[in-house]
Design a protein around this motif. Structure first.
Motif, short mmCIF file in Angstrom:
data_model
loop_
_atom_site.label_atom_id
_atom_site.label_comp_id
_atom_site.label_asym_id
_atom_site.label_seq_id
_atom_site.Cartn_x
_atom_site.Cartn_y
_atom_site.Cartn_z
N HIS A 192 0.81 -1.22 0.00
CA HIS A 192 0.00 0.00 0.00
C HIS A 192 0.84 1.28 0.00
N ASP A 193 1.93 1.29 0.78
CA ASP A 193 2.74 2.50 0.85
C ASP A 193 3.75 2.59 -0.29
N TRP A 194 4.33 1.45 -0.66
CA TRP A 194 5.36 1.46 -1.69
C TRP A 194 4.82 1.13 -3.08
N GLY A 195 3.57 0.71 -3.15
CA GLY A 195 2.95 0.45 -4.45
C GLY A 195 3.45 -0.80 -5.15
N LEU A 196 3.96 -1.77 -4.40
CA LEU A 196 4.43 -3.01 -4.99
C LEU A 196 3.27 -4.02 -5.05
#
Length: 379
Positions: A170-174
């Motif tokens: 969610h935070d890093w978009g992986l």
């Protein structure tokens, strides 16, 4: 850029070069000697400050590293592993007396939980959490001395793992890749299983033979399996249910390690996990339980549970094998890249050291695979 200041980039380079080239224990003094600087005392102080007192954000560095690795490599899963670091004394952050099931004994140690990106060149750590028991999380004096941030609380291992998965996705978009982990030594296994299931995350989790499970379709259970728990005193275990067999047990052999051409046998059945009853919306969730054993063994020795019901057995076993691959990578990190060599005592220092040890290991793996130009860590 994660390290905007030129002095930070300079010290990061010195530290990384030390982790990559210093033989044996990776002390800061050895790193300085390798750098060739003659003012060892001043350089040692500056490098220690860079790790323990500087302001750079380790999460930003990890995010940049994770993004570059994912963009350049073929990733299949997130793998969770644990670094146990023996320590003398009680002052290093997170150190406590713990019983370590893998070693069968209790000793003073730090426990770091790592999130690895399983790729076509191996498992590469991209995030870390430090386990803190109540003697650390509830003791203000110790928290202050170790510089533990106010928003960091003592959490169970399962929550630390879920936090890292959430951060990566969610935070890093992986991508939300399947999570591969072991629950044999996890005291709050049901919380991790429930948390991943609630997130809709694919999972392949190694479970103990004693895990209590129920057949998803009770009428498919053979009389022998029913007899094991006929008195109603307990629920069937994973071993009993799978070994007792379903009406149509799936038995097959699949490649376990392409290089060694090993083969394993599998038996599987669909199950529910009664430990999830505390969360009613998960009470009827269906999983597939696999029992695994080698041709030289008389009965199953490893058990796996997964919600990837549409995957073939060989695909599940390929994911399961990534646990051993990550363990091999972690062992190499411990022996050759300084995972166990951090001499500081602070929470920020530990996280920065583990971040740079991860970057050094990724650099080495990329170089060995001839992929360095595609993904060179930049600070």
């Amino acid at each position: 850029m994660p390290l905007p200041r030129s002095d930070q980039r300079r010290w990061a380079e010195v530290y990384l070069r030390g982790l990559l080239t210093v033989p044996g224990k990776k002390t800061i003094k050895k790193m300085i000697r390798v750098s060739g600087d003659k003012d060892v005392s001043r350089m040692t102080q500056s490098l220690q400050q860079f790790i323990s007192q500087s302001t750079w954000d380790w999460y930003q560095v990890r995010e940049a590293m994770a993004r570059k690795l994912h963009a350049s490599l073929d990733a299949e899963a997130w793998v969770v592993d644990q670094a146990v670091v023996p320590k003398r004394g009680t002052h290093s952050v997170g150190v406590a007396k713990r019983f370590v099931p893998a070693q069968g004994r209790t000793f003073n140690c730090q426990v770091g939980i790592g999130l690895f990106l399983a790729t076509d060149i191996g498992s590469l750590p991209v995030d870390w959490s430090l386990a803190l028991d109540d003697t650390w999380s509830l003791n203000e004096e110790r928290r202050s001395r170790a510089k533990i941030p106010a928003d960091v609380a003592g959490k169970r291992d399962s929550q630390l793992i879920l936090d890292m998965v959430d951060r990566a996705v969610h935070d890093w978009g992986l991508p939300a890749l399947p999570v591969v982990a072991g629950l044999c030594n996890c005291p709050d296994a049901y919380s991790l299983l429930a948390g991943l299931q609630e997130r809709g995350t694919g999972l392949v989790l190694e479970v103990p033979a004693s895990l209590e499970v129920l057949p998803a379709f009770p009428t498919a259970v053979k009389p022998a399996a029913k007899a094991a728990v006929a008195d109603g005193a307990r629920l069937p275990t994973a071993r009993e249910l799978v070994s007792g067999g379903t009406s149509r047990p799936h038995v097959t052999s699949v490649p376990h390690d392409a290089e060694e051409a090993q083969r394993v046998f599998l038996r599987s059945c669909l199950v529910r996990v009664p430990g999830l009853r505390t969360r009613p919306h998960l009470a009827n969730a269906t999983f597939r339980l696999y029992a695994e054993w080698s041709p030289t063994e008389a009965q199953p020795t490893r058990f796996w549970i997964t919600n990837l019901l549409d995957r073939r057995p060989d695909e599940i076993m390929r994911l399961a094998a990534m646990r051993q691959e990550s363990a091999t990578d972690l062992e190499r990190m411990e022996k050759s890249f300084g995972v166990k060599d951090f001499e500081g005592r602070s929470f920020p220092g530990w996280h920065r050291h583990m971040t740079l040890a991860s970057a050094a290991y990724a650099f080495d793996k990329l170089k060995a695979a001839g992929r360095l130009m595609a993904c060179t860590p930049s600070f």
